[in-house]
Design an enzyme around this catalytic site. Sequence first.
Site, PDB file in Angstrom:
ATOM      1  CD  GLU A 254      -2.263  -1.224  -4.722  1.00  0.00           C
ATOM      2  OE1 GLU A 254      -1.223  -1.541  -4.111  1.00  0.00           O
ATOM      3  OE2 GLU A 254      -3.037  -0.765  -3.710  1.00  0.00           O
TER       4      GLU A 254
ATOM      5  CE  LYS B 260       0.959  -1.693  -1.886  1.00  0.00           C
ATOM      6  NZ  LYS B 260      -0.214  -1.979  -2.181  1.00  0.00           N
TER       7      LYS B 260
ATOM      8  CB  CYS C  40      -2.265   1.290  -1.438  1.00  0.00           C
ATOM      9  SG  CYS C  40      -4.027   0.354  -0.881  1.00  0.00           S
TER      10      CYS C  40
END
Length: 631
Positions: free
Chosen positions: A45, A114, A169
């Site tokens: 990330e 994200k 994540c």
Amino acid sequence: MNGFYRVASCVPVLRVADPVFNTREILKRYLEADAHGCALVLFPELCVTGYTCGDLFEQRTLLEAAEKAVAELARATAGRHAILVVGTPVRLGSRLFNGAAVLGQGRLLGLPLKEYLPNYREFYEKRQFRSAREFAGETVDFAGFTAPAGMGLVFAPAEAGPRFGVELCEDMWAVVPPSTHLALGGAQILLNLSAGNELVAKAAYRRSLVTGQSARLSAIYMIAGAGVHESTSDIVFSGHAMIAFNGRLLAENPRFEREGAQLYADVKPAWCDSLRASWTSFNDTEPVRPVRVIPVPAVPPSPSLEHLSLSPTPFVPASPEHQAENCREIFAIQAAGLAKRVETVHAKRLVLGVSGGLDSTLALIACAHTTDLLGLPRSFILSVTMPGFGTTARTRSNAGALAERLDTELREIPIGPAVEQHFRDIGHNPENHNVVYENSQARERTQILMDLANAEGGLLVGTGDLSEIALGWSTYNGDHMSMYNVNCGIPKSLIRHLCAFEASVSPPEIASVLQDINDTPVSPELLPGTQQTESILGRYELHDFFLYFFLKYGETPESLRALARHAFGDAVTAEAIDEALRVFLRRFATQQFKRNACPDGPKVGTVALSPRGDWRCPSDYAFDAWLSRLP
């Protein structure tokens, strides 16, 4: 190669807020992975800039450098086969997003964003970033390219490549991870660009999430975590990388590596579809969120299977710790199933034939565990040894010794006179050692056991194992039949491990017998002299291997052959594999009629052959097409 694709999970060395340096390090690892034949190469990330830039993410200088780095990385993929997935900040108007640039063939192919931003304890991503839910468009102009962006992107390579999706994540830690929607939309490989910090026991929890999500979605799940070169002002990162498939960890790196990490695995995305096709719950799940399928360039198959983690004994857990745990679980399943049947029919005895071979030994151990579970004396078990024309002194001695040392009642009933009388009755020449000679002994033993069970008010416990059921290596209405078969879900390759485990936890006088039984070659002992089953059928390890991949993943004969050659290597010749595979395919097809009339027994693993559940098949299907695919 055979539908396999090589994937890489990479953790580069980086400098926080230095996209120029980071691009060089990312590119170095990408080129290495591409040269190694990879189809997908995953990075952590925000690794173009570093995850720990904090309020520097608000600086135009950093964001412009990041966008320029993505453009350079995109250009570097031109003329190369591997698709590169790398984390980068993405400024779109007044909003900053945490994105994953999917790069290939010299361009930006897509930009997943994200969705779930952690904003608790040590995390404060909402200070800089916005959720993908705030992205209203379908495409973005970024790094000199116009590309699909947002949520729910499933990338589908041209021709027969793996379909993949991306989450970042915290997305994996969410109540309903985006990867769930992506898998329901067809993604076979799920990529996670991560920057989770390291805490005591967090790695184990992260590992359980990765393997659990891969199992829940019957998917391949990859994760690449931010490494030790991130800022350590308040937290530390370990560079944790993993590749998992269907609940099993295929590859994992040592954490806290100063030089970064490069993790490879050869995976077969088609196995995901095979598992999902038979999993009604997966197919009955209504996708809550639609996906967009994004065409991307074709990717290469694996040039070899050197990064394929494939055990020659797929029914046996690899680690000794898991072997012991599984052995206890299997004995518990056997005992629970048999105990229920004893209570239901009000059986006064457990009756079984003991031969000194592996199968009857395991059945006897299961009976002993059952009496212990029910609080009954071991004398509740009637062990019957029935020596015949091929019985050896070794097996006869071991059968009696084990039955006695387990405190069961032991009876010996020689079958020779009764079988000889039967030969006279049907006019069979006893010098003709054909199938009549062999099967008459098996049926005589079953008759004795059935009648003893009736006389004792008992339950006849079967001993035939899953391998024998698959190959039909039993006499129809002979050892094929019982009143409850405790071994029907356990293959031969696993039985040796179960007996070895029982020896390891038994007193020396029992352990020594079990060890000798384990060392005895498998034989039906129906003919005088030496008779070894594996010299007739081929190695049971091969048949168990074929059975596992044939039933679990629907593999073709050609693929079974290739997988076996890879798994067994130099331990088994190619000719032995080919011959055993022919035997397996032929016998598995022709012996279905026995499976259609098999007695009750407990399922133990994910592969089973009960006609009432796992394998419903006609007894007379044409199997020539399967055999014709072999050389």
